[in-house]
Structures are given as structure tokens and as C-alpha cells.
Design a protein around this motif. Structure first.
Motif, PDB file in Angstrom:
ATOM      1  N   THR A  39       5.819  84.731 -44.526  1.00 47.69           N
ATOM      2  CA  THR A  39       6.459  84.311 -43.283  1.00 47.69           C
ATOM      3  C   THR A  39       7.466  83.235 -43.572  1.00 47.69           C
ATOM      4  OG1 THR A  39       4.758  82.665 -42.899  1.00 47.69           O
ATOM      5  CG2 THR A  39       4.417  84.830 -41.923  1.00 47.69           C
ATOM      6  N   ALA A  40       8.202  82.865 -42.537  1.00 48.03           N
ATOM      7  CA  ALA A  40       9.166  81.778 -42.674  1.00 48.03           C
ATOM      8  C   ALA A  40       8.359  80.495 -42.700  1.00 48.03           C
ATOM      9  CB  ALA A  40      10.128  81.788 -41.507  1.00 48.03           C
ATOM     10  N   PHE A  41       7.833  80.187 -43.876  1.00 47.85           N
ATOM     11  CA  PHE A  41       6.874  79.119 -43.990  1.00 47.85           C
ATOM     12  C   PHE A  41       7.522  77.773 -43.812  1.00 47.85           C
ATOM     13  CE2 PHE A  41       8.441  78.908 -48.266  1.00 47.85           C
ATOM     14  CZ  PHE A  41       8.555  80.221 -48.653  1.00 47.85           C
TER      15      PHE A  41
ATOM     16  N   GLU B 158       6.563  96.766 -56.520  1.00 44.24           N
ATOM     17  CA  GLU B 158       5.800  95.832 -55.688  1.00 44.24           C
ATOM     18  C   GLU B 158       6.701  95.389 -54.544  1.00 44.24           C
ATOM     19  OE1 GLU B 158       4.011  91.330 -56.076  1.00 44.24           O
ATOM     20  OE2 GLU B 158       3.772  92.682 -57.788  1.00 44.24           O
ATOM     21  N   VAL B 159       6.143  95.380 -53.340  1.00 50.80           N
ATOM     22  CA  VAL B 159       6.915  95.051 -52.142  1.00 50.80           C
ATOM     23  C   VAL B 159       6.433  93.731 -51.560  1.00 50.80           C
ATOM     24  CG1 VAL B 159       7.657  95.839 -49.860  1.00 50.80           C
ATOM     25  CG2 VAL B 159       7.148  97.522 -51.665  1.00 50.80           C
ATOM     26  N   LYS B 160       7.349  92.795 -51.356  1.00 48.80           N
ATOM     27  CA  LYS B 160       7.038  91.531 -50.682  1.00 48.80           C
ATOM     28  C   LYS B 160       7.721  91.537 -49.324  1.00 48.80           C
ATOM     29  CE  LYS B 160       6.164  88.186 -54.366  1.00 48.80           C
ATOM     30  NZ  LYS B 160       6.481  86.825 -54.838  1.00 48.80           N
ATOM     31  N   GLU B 161       6.954  91.336 -48.282  1.00 45.94           N
ATOM     32  CA  GLU B 161       7.514  91.359 -46.934  1.00 45.94           C
ATOM     33  C   GLU B 161       7.909  89.955 -46.475  1.00 45.94           C
ATOM     34  OE1 GLU B 161       5.159  93.427 -44.107  1.00 45.94           O
ATOM     35  OE2 GLU B 161       4.836  95.162 -45.404  1.00 45.94           O
ATOM     36  N   PHE B 162       9.116  89.845 -45.961  1.00 52.91           N
ATOM     37  CA  PHE B 162       9.626  88.605 -45.397  1.00 52.91           C
ATOM     38  C   PHE B 162       9.985  88.853 -43.941  1.00 52.91           C
ATOM     39  CE2 PHE B 162      10.125  87.950 -49.852  1.00 52.91           C
ATOM     40  CZ  PHE B 162      10.190  86.580 -50.080  1.00 52.91           C
ATOM     41  N   THR B 163       9.761  87.856 -43.094  1.00 54.99           N
ATOM     42  CA  THR B 163      10.037  88.040 -41.670  1.00 54.99           C
ATOM     43  C   THR B 163      11.270  87.278 -41.211  1.00 54.99           C
ATOM     44  OG1 THR B 163       8.537  86.222 -41.099  1.00 54.99           O
ATOM     45  CG2 THR B 163       7.613  88.453 -41.139  1.00 54.99           C
ATOM     46  N   ASP B 164      12.094  86.815 -42.136  1.00 57.50           N
ATOM     47  CA  ASP B 164      13.339  86.158 -41.743  1.00 57.50           C
ATOM     48  C   ASP B 164      14.486  86.724 -42.563  1.00 57.50           C
ATOM     49  OD1 ASP B 164      12.950  84.860 -44.243  1.00 57.50           O
ATOM     50  OD2 ASP B 164      14.185  83.196 -43.528  1.00 57.50           O
ATOM     51  N   TYR B 165      15.708  86.245 -42.300  1.00 57.53           N
ATOM     52  CA  TYR B 165      16.905  86.772 -42.943  1.00 57.53           C
ATOM     53  C   TYR B 165      17.483  85.837 -44.002  1.00 57.53           C
ATOM     54  CZ  TYR B 165      17.552  90.568 -39.486  1.00 57.53           C
ATOM     55  OH  TYR B 165      17.415  91.706 -38.721  1.00 57.53           O
ATOM     56  N   VAL B 166      16.762  84.783 -44.364  1.00 59.89           N
ATOM     57  CA  VAL B 166      17.272  83.817 -45.341  1.00 59.89           C
ATOM     58  C   VAL B 166      16.526  83.915 -46.665  1.00 59.89           C
ATOM     59  CG1 VAL B 166      17.586  81.358 -45.855  1.00 59.89           C
ATOM     60  CG2 VAL B 166      18.115  82.224 -43.572  1.00 59.89           C
ATOM     61  N   LEU B 167      15.211  83.849 -46.596  1.00 58.70           N
ATOM     62  CA  LEU B 167      14.401  83.762 -47.808  1.00 58.70           C
ATOM     63  C   LEU B 167      14.527  84.962 -48.749  1.00 58.70           C
ATOM     64  CD1 LEU B 167      11.202  82.062 -46.373  1.00 58.70           C
ATOM     65  CD2 LEU B 167      13.081  81.016 -47.626  1.00 58.70           C
ATOM     66  N   PRO B 168      14.738  86.203 -48.265  1.00 62.29           N
ATOM     67  CA  PRO B 168      14.903  87.299 -49.231  1.00 62.29           C
ATOM     68  C   PRO B 168      16.078  87.086 -50.183  1.00 62.29           C
ATOM     69  CG  PRO B 168      14.438  88.180 -47.069  1.00 62.29           C
ATOM     70  CD  PRO B 168      14.675  86.718 -46.872  1.00 62.29           C
ATOM     71  N   ASN B 169      17.182  86.541 -49.677  1.00 62.32           N
ATOM     72  CA  ASN B 169      18.339  86.297 -50.544  1.00 62.32           C
ATOM     73  C   ASN B 169      18.131  85.103 -51.460  1.00 62.32           C
ATOM     74  OD1 ASN B 169      20.102  88.413 -49.996  1.00 62.32           O
ATOM     75  ND2 ASN B 169      21.022  87.396 -48.241  1.00 62.32           N
ATOM     76  N   THR B 170      17.540  84.024 -50.946  1.00 61.20           N
ATOM     77  CA  THR B 170      17.327  82.866 -51.813  1.00 61.20           C
ATOM     78  C   THR B 170      16.296  83.180 -52.895  1.00 61.20           C
ATOM     79  OG1 THR B 170      15.726  81.931 -50.227  1.00 61.20           O
ATOM     80  CG2 THR B 170      18.006  81.194 -50.052  1.00 61.20           C
ATOM     81  N   ALA B 171      15.284  83.979 -52.543  1.00 61.26           N
ATOM     82  CA  ALA B 171      14.297  84.375 -53.546  1.00 61.26           C
ATOM     83  C   ALA B 171      14.927  85.258 -54.614  1.00 61.26           C
ATOM     84  CB  ALA B 171      13.127  85.100 -52.874  1.00 61.26           C
ATOM     85  N   THR B 172      15.857  86.126 -54.221  1.00 62.20           N
ATOM     86  CA  THR B 172      16.569  86.971 -55.184  1.00 62.20           C
ATOM     87  C   THR B 172      17.465  86.117 -56.075  1.00 62.20           C
ATOM     88  OG1 THR B 172      16.534  88.830 -53.636  1.00 62.20           O
ATOM     89  CG2 THR B 172      18.130  88.937 -55.428  1.00 62.20           C
TER      90      THR B 172
END
Length: 287
Positions: free
Chosen positions: A8-10, A75-89
Motif C-alpha cells: 500500500t501507499a505506506f 513474481e508480482v508485487k501489487e501497489f495501490t498508488d501511481y508513484v511507488l511502482p516507478n520509484t521502486a523500478t
């Protein structure tokens, strides 16, 4: 058992850390990674960040039905926001992501100094206008309130949808970057800007809302049935794609996943599962 990890958007501190990207050299910088993907360890699982639906659904179909035949561990990691997927990448916490379209990515890279690039288009989620208070566009009257996403590209996209259906008038030539200040005739409507993920929850509090396709699905809305109006697919620049940090496009695992995501099996899965609410849109992303 699926090996999904729901993120989640922790806490704000964690999000701030994710946004605190620097240009310092590291093993994940494009300059220090072989463009041919030579450093990739094919024995390791390919970790992809994704929005829960439809992105993670599509990836899990690939994982469960197709990946093993290609020798791909996914492996799939689910994110519920539009910021963290790009910063994690960008930071190398995941190998890639699947949740966004080109206008959003271009804006994100520009604002955050990130180096994310698209690999292959997969699908289109038509943006839609929804309401629990009116049953047709003609029922929206002066004085009523419409909620729209507040991020740059999705707000522009929402306003273009409203303009295309004669609910507002925009300045000529504003395109996908349209803002509320670019409305030349509101026709009496009021607007409420909200984070895209929270717009569905506002449906009871506003007269109508423009909702991204994936968030509509998560809210148990059927875009094909419930929307007052949907974007048209033809010529639409908002196809969602698999993306990686620049320099990782030739990772053999990424190439395998890209091939599978554009397969006949995935096309049938999308068409059967979503019945027009999500549309296959395979091919090379726009430059």
C-alpha cells in the motif's frame, strides 16, 4: 499458491524516501548497467510492480499459465498508488512495472529525474464518467459537481473526455496537459480535484466522477456497463505498458515477459475477463 505481495501507499516517511531520488552513480544507474542486459541473472525471479486490477490479474495469468513454458520465473508485487511502482523500478527494488501510460510516464520522468522507459504496450483502460445520481449526460446540470483526478496527465485526459462530450469547453490546443484553468466554459459545473485512487470513493459525495479504468474495476464498477460515457479506443495514446529502467530493456527475462504479454493467450484472457472494460492494445509504445 500465488506469491503476490500487496504493497500500500505506506507511511509518509517511506513515500518521501521513495521520492528522494538522486542522480548519484549506483549499480542501478543506466551508465553502470549493460544495455544488453548482460548482468541479469536469469535464474532469479523477474519482479514486476503492478496495480491490482487489471495489471496484476494479467501478470498472474501469465505467471500461472504461460511463464513456465518459457522458463520464466515471475513474481508480482501489487501497489495501490501511481508513484511507488516507478520509484521502486528506478531504485532497483523491482525489475519493472506495468501500470501506466506514456503521457503519465513522460510527466513522471520529467518531474522526478527518473529514467523509466516503456517496453511493450499491453492494454487500454478506457477512462469513464460515472454517477450514482444521474443516469445520462444530459442530466448533469449547472451547479452540480464533477470529481476529476488531480495528477497532471489524468486530469488533462479527464477534461478532454468531458470536452469531447460537450460538458465543458477547453482552450484550443491544450491537449493532454489541460488544466481546470484551461476551461473556457464550465457550463455551470463545479469541479473537485482528488487523487486518482480516491475518486471512486467520492461517488456518493459528488454528482459525477471521471475514474481511471483500473480504479473503476477495483471499485466493482463495470466500465462497459456503468459508465455514462467512455473514451474511444481508436487513436488513443493511453495504452498501458510494461516498463523498465533505461538499460534493462534487453534483459532476457523482460524480453520473454514482453512476448508473453502480447500473446494470443493474453488477448483472449483480456477479452473474456473484461468484456470490453479493458481492451488489448498490443505493440510498440509511442515515441
Amino acid at each position: 499458491m500465488r506469491k503476490n505481495i500487496k504493497v500500500t501507499a505506506f507511511a509518509a516517511a517511506s513515500a518521501a524516501l521513495a521520492l528522494g531520488l538522486t542522480a548519484c552513480g549506483s549499480s542501478s544507474d543506466p551508465s553502470s548497467t549493460k544495455a544488453d542486459g548482460g548482468k541479469a541473472d536469469e535464474s532469479k525471479p523477474l519482479v514486476i510492480a503492478a496495480s491490482p486490477s487489471p495489471h496484476a490479474d494479467v501478470l498472474n495469468f501469465v505467471k500461472d499459465k504461460l511463464a513456465a513454458k518459457e522458463g520464466l520465473k515471475l513474481e508480482v508485487k501489487e501497489f495501490t498508488d501511481y508513484v511507488l511502482p516507478n520509484t521502486a523500478t528506478e531504485q532497483g527494488q523491482v525489475d519493472g512495472n506495468y501500470f501506466q501510460h506514456k503521457p503519465y510516464l513522460d510527466d513522471f520522468n520529467k518531474k522526478n529525474g527518473t529514467h523509466i522507459v516503456p517496453v511493450v504496450n499491453v492494454h487500454l483502460e478506457p477512462l469513464g464518467l460515472y454517477s450514482k445520481k444521474v443516469k445520462a449526460l444530459t442530466d448533469l446540470k449547472a451547479g452540480q459537481t464533477v470529481a476529476v483526478p488531480n495528477d497532471t496527465t489524468n486530469e488533462g485526459r479527464a477534461l478532454q473526455l468531458l470536452a469531447a462530450n460537450n460538458l465543458i469547453t477547453l482552450k484550443e490546443g491544450v491537449g493532454t496537459s489541460a488544466k481546470l484553468s484551461d476551461i473556457t466554459d464550465k457550463k455551470g459545473l463545479e469541479f473537485k480535484e482528488l487523487e486518482a485512487a480516491t475518486v471512486p470513493r467520492a461517488l456518493n459525495d459528488v454528482d459525477a466522477a471521471v475514474i481511471n479504468g483500473n480504479y473503476a474495476l477495483e471499485a466493482k464498477l463495470s466500465p462497459a456497463k456503468d459508465a455514462l460515457v467512455l473514451e474511444k479506443a481508436e487513436g488513443n495514446p493511453y495504452a498501458n505498458f510494461l516498463a523498465v529502467k533505461a538499460g534493462h530493456e534487453k534483459d532476457p527475462r523482460i524480453e520473454k515477459l514482453a512476448k508473453l504479454l502480447n500473446s494470443d493467450e493474453v488477448k483472449k484472457f483480456i477479452e473474456d475477463k473484461y468484456q470490453g472494460s479493458v481492451i488489448p492494445a498490443f505493440g510498440t509504445p509511442q515515441a
